[in-house]
Structure formats: structure tokens, C-alpha cells
Design an enzyme around this catalytic site. Sequence first.
Site, PDB file in Angstrom:
ATOM      1  N   ASP A 106       0.856  -1.177   0.000  1.00 19.20           N
ATOM      2  CA  ASP A 106       0.000   0.000   0.000  1.00 19.20           C
ATOM      3  C   ASP A 106       0.896   1.232   0.000  1.00 19.20           C
ATOM      4  O   ASP A 106       2.015   1.191   0.523  1.00 19.20           O
ATOM      5  CB  ASP A 106      -0.910   0.016   1.230  1.00 19.20           C
ATOM      6  CG  ASP A 106      -2.039  -0.991   1.139  1.00 19.20           C
ATOM      7  OD1 ASP A 106      -2.423  -1.378   0.012  1.00 19.20           O
ATOM      8  OD2 ASP A 106      -2.566  -1.385   2.193  1.00 19.20           O
ATOM      9  N   ASP A 144      -6.789  -1.376  -4.814  1.00 14.85           N
ATOM     10  CA  ASP A 144      -7.907  -0.999  -3.947  1.00 14.85           C
ATOM     11  C   ASP A 144      -8.840  -0.015  -4.658  1.00 14.85           C
ATOM     12  O   ASP A 144     -10.061  -0.075  -4.502  1.00 14.85           O
ATOM     13  CB  ASP A 144      -7.403  -0.371  -2.650  1.00 14.85           C
ATOM     14  CG  ASP A 144      -6.568  -1.330  -1.822  1.00 14.85           C
ATOM     15  OD1 ASP A 144      -6.738  -2.557  -1.961  1.00 14.85           O
ATOM     16  OD2 ASP A 144      -5.734  -0.839  -1.027  1.00 14.85           O
TER      17      ASP A 144
END
Length: 189
Positions: A128, A144
Site C-alpha cells: 500500500d 484498492d
Amino acid sequence: MTVDAMHGARSWRGARLVVFWVICVLAVLVDQVTKAAVRASLIPGQPQEFIPGVLELSFVKNTGAAFSIGEGAGPVFIVFAAVVLAFGIWLVWSHDGLPMPLVVSVACVCGGGVGNMIDRMIFGYVTDFFVTTFMDFPVFNVADIFVTVGIAVSVILYLVMVDAPASAAEAPAHAAKAASTGVGDRQDA
């Protein structure tokens, strides 16, 4: 169903599958390229300003799912992503009337899921890196974004393109039935 109609349905099914796979693969490629760039250029815990006052880039190793829920349950998320991909393929293949925009949004969900699944299988975590600075929000990545936007668009498209026309088609039938049952049913007191 005539032979021509069957051939047309098969070619439309083939076109939907081609679009599905192209979008899915592109989503995976964009996701994996951005994650590789982050792993190569950022050091965990040392954020870089990206859009001042809005977004930073920070390499975070997420062993959970969205919002770091379920940390350590990587194998479960791998299986879940595989099930979502299988469901997406089945949906696109088996529903002849599925509108192309819905095919694209489902492919985005599947591509994002596969992108994060690849990370979990190779690294044991998801890379991330997007950090919002204007509000407190969990760190996220391109996969995402594909999953979240794909789900939102899929729900909207389903309600507008699939469910609404079916409901509209049923309304005249119900109105006609109600009108016909009322004729001659009047009782005088």
C-alpha cells in the site's frame, strides 16, 4: 432460437470475455507496475509528498485486507480473490444480456483483487502507498481503487441497467392485471 441468433449470442459472449480479460489484465499491470515502483523507490516509514496537502506516498506492508482488517489471514484473502475472479468470469460468460459497462466494472473488481492476490502470494503482504493528508483514511493502492470503484459502479449499473428495466417491464403487466380484475367486480349495496 435460430442458428443465426445462437451465433450472435456466442460472438457477443466472446466480445464480453475479451473486454473482461483486457480490462482485468490492464488493471493488474497498472497495479503491479505502481507497486514495483514504490518498492524500488520508497523506504517504509519515510513518506514522500505527492500532492501537497492532499496525498503522500508511503510504502506500507499490509498483511490484512482493506483498512488492515484481518491481519495475518493472507491465505483466506487469496482464496477469496480467486473466488471473486471465478464469479466474475462466470457472470460475464453466463449472462447473455449483461451490458458492456457492467462487464468493465466487474473486470475492474477482478483485476484489483488479482493484483492484491499476487502481492500476497509473492511477498506475504500487500504493498500500500497512497496516504491522504487532508483526512484520516487508511493507506491504499491502485488495486484498492479498482476494487472500490468497480464495486460502486457495478452496483449503480446493475440498479440502473439491469434491475430498473426489469421492474419497468413488470409494472405494465401488474397495472393491466389490476385493471382487469376491477372490471365487473363492483357490487351495489
